[in-house]
Design a protein around this motif. Structure first.
Motif, short mmCIF file in Angstrom:
data_model
loop_
_atom_site.label_atom_id
_atom_site.label_comp_id
_atom_site.label_asym_id
_atom_site.label_seq_id
_atom_site.Cartn_x
_atom_site.Cartn_y
_atom_site.Cartn_z
N UNK A 85 32.11 50.56 41.64
CA UNK A 85 31.94 49.14 41.35
C UNK A 85 33.21 48.36 41.64
N UNK A 86 33.03 47.14 42.15
CA UNK A 86 34.14 46.22 42.29
C UNK A 86 34.59 45.77 40.89
N UNK A 87 35.82 45.30 40.73
CA UNK A 87 36.23 44.73 39.44
C UNK A 87 35.27 43.62 39.03
N UNK A 88 34.80 43.67 37.81
CA UNK A 88 33.82 42.70 37.35
C UNK A 88 32.39 43.07 37.69
N UNK A 89 32.21 44.18 38.42
CA UNK A 89 30.88 44.62 38.81
C UNK A 89 30.06 45.06 37.62
N UNK A 90 28.76 45.28 37.86
CA UNK A 90 27.82 45.49 36.76
C UNK A 90 27.03 46.79 36.95
#
Length: 322
Positions: free
Chosen positions: A164-169
């Motif tokens: 996941x990217x930073x802030x991903x869910x």
């Protein structure tokens, strides 16, 4: 065979011969304008809720779907990300990959907007996701992670966190148990594969998500799923399984612990126009404010006679002061 091999064999069989209502909550798939879900996809809806939350899908996110099943939710995610490779579906069972590809071909015939290039199906598993670090916006899985034993579930959660990217869910739907499942059922590999005996309690489940690094969890739905009756399953009393839909965010865990939103609100009923706890939470008099469970407990202890905290609704879709 290991329990994972038993599960793979089981889902190879139901990929070739769909078993209607195998483990899904009896509800109609998400209805969207212009989206037609092929009947065979509905028959292979081997999930316990939904991971497709429309508020999370703006700006055509890149979605990694773990365990493609019949392709139903991969198609729904593609509805929001209409570009080649926007949805990457990872599936370890060859027969299921083949079934999903066939079903997506049917979907392309029935939906003029859909192209099969929107969904890329890759061989792989939840522990070794075949994508780069920090490369996707959303990881989703429906009624898969509950099959894993706790150590393997931890591996899967950490793998999701990695990609996941930073802030991903991380968007999940899994059965949870209202009380611990006895060992004799946990050790039944067939029942585990059928999503009936591997479920953790809510507390255990959320703790593992947080331990994997996710700093915020939002509960989107919690509802009855299956009843394990005492006669059939050799139990002292009936055991209710629930379906839990959640979204976990790849954000830093606060110093005072992760935030879990379950639909609680805090309401200030004092004499001032507002209450400020000097920790980032401002409550207007008489106006309910959505708060995480951690903040709800702190506010209630600060002014127990002036701040009312409502019960969890087990539904949260954003907003609030946390």
């Amino acid at each position: 065979m290991t329990y994972l091999e038993t599960a793979a064999q089981f889902y190879s069989e139901v990929a070739q011969t769909p078993e209607v209502g195998l483990c899904c909550v009896q509800s109609t798939p998400l209805q969207l304008p212009g989206l037609k879900i092929p009947l065979v996809m509905q028959e292979m809806n081997y999930g316990c809720g939904t991971t497709v939350h429309t508020t999370e899908l703006a700006n055509q996110p890149t979605v990694l779907y773990v365990g493609v099943g019949g392709g139903l939710e991969a198609l729904q995610f593609a509805y929001f990300s209409r570009r080649p490779g926007a949805v990457i579906a990872v599936e370890p069972v060859e027969a299921m990959r083949e079934a999903a590809r066939r079903n997506l071909e049917i979907a392309a015939q029935e939906n003029p907007w859909f192209d099969t290039s929107f969904v890329e199906i890759r061989s792989g598993d939840a522990f070794n996701l075949p994508v780069a670090d920090a490369s996707v916006d959303v990881v989703a899985q429906n009624c898969l992670f509950n099959i894993f034993e706790p150590a393997d579930l931890t591996r899967a959660l950490k793998a999701a966190y990695r990609v996941l990217k930073p802030g991903g869910r991380l968007q999940m739907s899994d059965p949870i148990a209202t009380s611990p499942i006895p060992p004799h059922l946990q050790q039944d590999e067939q029942l585990r594969a059928m999503c009936l005996s591997g479920a953790l309690t809510y507390q255990e489940y959320t703790e593992l998500i947080i331990n994997a690094g996710f700093g915020q969890i939002e509960i989107r739905a919690r509802r009855p799923y299956r009843l394990l009756d005492k006669q059939t399953y050799n139990l002292q009393k009936n055991l209710l399984l629930e379906s839990l839909d959640s979204v976990a965010f790849k954000v830093q865990i606060p110093e005072d612990g992760a935030c879990i939103f379950t639909g609680k609100t805090a309401i200030y009923a004092g004499t001032e126009t507002f209450f400020d706890d000097a920790a980032g939470h401002i409550l207007q008099r008489g106006i309910p404010a959505a708060v995480c469970d951690k903040t709800a407990a702190k506010l209630a202890s600060l002014k127990p006679t002036e701040i009312m905290v409502t019960d969890s609704t087990w539904h949260y879709d954003g907003g609030g002061c946390c």
